[in-house]
Design an enzyme around this catalytic site. Structure first.
Site, PDB file in Angstrom:
ATOM      1  CD  GLU A 113      53.026 -41.825-123.548  1.00 54.70           C
ATOM      2  OE1 GLU A 113      53.981 -41.836-124.367  1.00 54.70           O
ATOM      3  OE2 GLU A 113      52.837 -40.900-122.746  1.00 54.70           O
ATOM      4  CG  HIS A 140      20.365 -31.314-120.128  1.00 55.54           C
ATOM      5  ND1 HIS A 140      19.142 -30.970-119.605  1.00 55.54           N
ATOM      6  CD2 HIS A 140      20.220 -31.321-121.473  1.00 55.54           C
ATOM      7  CE1 HIS A 140      18.276 -30.811-120.604  1.00 55.54           C
ATOM      8  NE2 HIS A 140      18.905 -31.014-121.738  1.00 55.54           N
ATOM      9  CE  LYS A 168      56.958 -36.578-125.131  1.00 57.89           C
ATOM     10  NZ  LYS A 168      57.334 -36.462-126.529  1.00 57.89           N
ATOM     11  CD  GLU A 207      51.382 -31.186-128.826  1.00 61.41           C
ATOM     12  OE1 GLU A 207      51.323 -31.535-130.015  1.00 61.41           O
ATOM     13  OE2 GLU A 207      51.527 -32.009-127.898  1.00 61.41           O
ATOM     14  N   GLY A 217      52.761 -33.490-135.886  1.00 65.39           N
ATOM     15  CA  GLY A 217      51.892 -34.571-135.408  1.00 65.39           C
ATOM     16  C   GLY A 217      50.430 -34.169-135.356  1.00 65.39           C
ATOM     17  NE  ARG A 218      50.662 -28.420-132.621  1.00 67.75           N
ATOM     18  CZ  ARG A 218      51.946 -28.550-132.302  1.00 67.75           C
ATOM     19  NH1 ARG A 218      52.398 -29.710-131.893  1.00 67.75           N
ATOM     20  NH2 ARG A 218      52.772 -27.518-132.391  1.00 67.75           N
ATOM     21  CE  LYS A 255      57.103 -35.146-137.351  1.00 66.23           C
ATOM     22  NZ  LYS A 255      56.814 -33.732-137.195  1.00 66.23           N
TER      23      LYS A 255
END
Ligand code: F6P
Length: 546
Positions: A216, A388, A508, A357, A271-272, A210
């Site tokens: 990253e 399990h 950050k 978030e 973004g999410r 965005k």
């Protein structure tokens, strides 16, 4: 502006729930079901092909009435309308919150600062469809003239989890001649493993960010560019092997991607909340534009449902309220998402970002510290694997863990007895969690007295069951919008801003400072706390050792 002047916990609707909680907190689902043979019929609702059975929750009709009253008095209706009207409800960033515009029909009108954004949304969708079709048909060729066979999405957070989750969810509908991969981690292993068996001449990178400033993503994109150019030898190849998805044309151009190969979205998409925007480009290439549009129609149907359905039949409102009941009154810390469909194996990871978030906030809209819990810890893995592994703790541990069980009546891969067995487990688990097994029942089975406590199941563990016919693109859209709006309902009741994420900034900033220290070859003068200094020195000493 705060939706309510009286603090949440002081409001009559909240206080009534608190009183009620003390009255019913010890009621057992066994007795609630025994007393009312019609409980499951009453405490369930169907909408858009999604059947929500919420009867296995520790609630009575009165609980529901009080929760619905909380919803009515929390300004949810007004806030839904404000969101759909394009008001800047993300007040800390002064932005509209309009993921609903991403799936609005062509003839809709949704205004941001007086301008209808729907035509732009459809223009980008058309551009994406055209590009996706060209890649899928082989018309879009790589620099050497070879057809594109691999698509690598580079992004992180919302620019990765959404398209990745959805691509995995809809793999059944995808073109298997294309390899679609997702790289997010700045750990070089991620991109190294994603590219090691690919031919650069056949590989297209979709760099999704965005902001186009995320460390990253830009680091991975740079490495991808080097990998590509090392093989193809000419900078001109970038135009054929890199496309960008961003709101930031300037940064895209700076990176060296032609803005003609950029797919746009807007600052009013969080973004999410963005994978149904151009951020879903790799997904669209994988499943094709028609299936992508089918998914959008599912989102849109849920938006309409959320906006127009009375609260007592409104799926996101009910899920949101039931969540509030456990988080704020039973003090549940976590919420498990348990999809009984292998294709949904990344759903919980996606919902972690969406929920945590959005609602991981400690101050209200006025900046006051809230005096109650907000977003829960979201976790989970697809059934039956979890059975399990960690279900033991849900069944017999000391914590209350509300769960959403998500299942489908038809399998996408019907194969012998598999689906019946999968679904037998699905139904059995919510039954076992609710009703357990009493010590009397265990004794009656002849279990030795010393083992009876170990083999007793207290039960009374709450679950929602979400059951639909089949996992299709449309159904996925409905499910994701269901959770988006559930998060909205809870954020509204808590009076927090679900649409910013300042909590990610400090880490950050500190990483930036440390990365500069680590880039030096001479030992830097470290001025952190003693723990961080020692750790850094150790790293500096050992990093070049064999
Ligand atoms: O740092 C958190 C975050 O901003 C998320 O909200 C977002 O989804 C992710 O980083 C990626 O951001 P971008 O798409 O701008 O690269």
């Amino acid at each position: 502006m705060a939706a309510n002047i009286i603090p949440l916990t002081q409001r009559p609707a909240w206080k009534a729930l608190q009183d009620h909680y003390h009255k019913i907190k010890d009621l057992h689902l066994r007795s609630l079901f025994a007393e009312d043979p019609h409980r499951a019929e009453r405490l369930s609702v169907e909408g858009l092909g999604i059947y929500l059975d919420y009867s296995k929750n520790r609630i009575t009709d009165e609980t529901l009435r009080l929760l619905l009253n909380l919803a009515e008095t929390s300004g949810i209706r007004a806030r839904i309308e404000a969101m759909f009207r394009g008001e800047k409800i993300n007040i800390t960033e002064q932005r509209a919150v309009l993921h609903v515009a991403l799936r609005a029909p062509k003839d809709a009108s949704i205004l941001v600062d007086g301008a209808n954004v729907v035509p732009e949304v459809h223009a980008v969708l058309d551009k994406m469809a055209d590009f996706a079709n060209r890649v899928r048909s082989g018309d879009w060729k790589g620099y050497t003239g070879k057809r594109i066979r691999n698509v690598v999405n580079i992004g992180i957070g919302g620019s990765d989890l959404g398209p990745m989750m959805a691509y995995e969810a809809l793999k059944h509908y995808s073109d298997r001649n294309l390899t679609v991969r997702f790289v997010s981690n700045i750990d070089g292993t991620d991109i190294a493993e994603a590219t090691r068996d690919l031919d650069p001449a056949e590989t297209l990178f979709a760099v999704c960010s965005k902001t186009f400033t995320t460390l990253e993503t830009l680091t991975n994109a740079q490495t991808a560019r080097d990998w590509c150019l090392k093989a193809l030898g000419d900078k001109k190849a970038v135009a054929k092997h890199f496309v960008a998805v961003s709101t930031n044309g300037e940064e895209v151009a700076k990176f060296g991607i032609d803005t003609a190969n950029m797919f746009e979205f807007w600052d009013w998409v969080g973004g999410r909340y963005s994978y149904d925007s151009a951020i879903g480009l790799s997904l669209m290439i994988g499943i094709g534009p028609d299936q992508f549009r089918g998914m959008l129609s599912g989102f849109q149907a849920m938006d309409e449902h959320f906006r127009t359905t009375p609260f007592e039949k409104n799926l996101p409102v009910l899920l949101g309220l039931i969540g509030i009941w456990y988080i704020n009154f039973f003090e549940a810390e976590t919420h498990a998402i348990l999809p009984y469909d292998q294709y949904l194996w990344r759903l919980s990871a996606y919902l972690q970002q969406l929920d945590m978030e959005s609602n991981g906030k400690h101050v209200d809209l006025d900046g006051n510290v809230v005096g109650y819990h907000t977003g829960p810890i979201i976790w989970g893995q697809p059934g039956t694997n979890g059975q399990h592994a960690y279900y033991q703790l849900i069944h017999q541990g000391t914590r209350l863990i509300p769960c959403d069980f998500i299942g489908f009546c038809q399998s996408t891969n019907p194969l012998g007895p598999h689906h019946n067995l999968l679904m037998a487990n699905f139904f059995a688990q919510t039954e076992a969690l609710a009703f357990g097994k009493t010590s009397k029942e265990v004794e009656a089975e002849g279990v030795p007295a010393s083992l009876v406590p170990h083999r007793t199941f207290e039960g009374n563990h709450p679950t929602n069951t979400i059951l639909a016919a089949k996992l299709t693109p449309e159904m996925l859209g409905k499910l994701i919008a269901l959770y988006e709006h559930k998060v909205f309902v809870q954020g509204t009741i808590w009076n927090i801003n679900s649409f910013d994420q300042w909590g990610v900034e400090l880490g950050k900033m500190l990483a930036n400072r440390i990365s500069q220290e680590l880039a030096n070859h001479v030992e830097p003068k470290l001025e952190h706390d003693s723990s961080t200094n020692i750790l850094l020195r150790r790293y500096l000493r050992l990093r070049s050792a064999d």
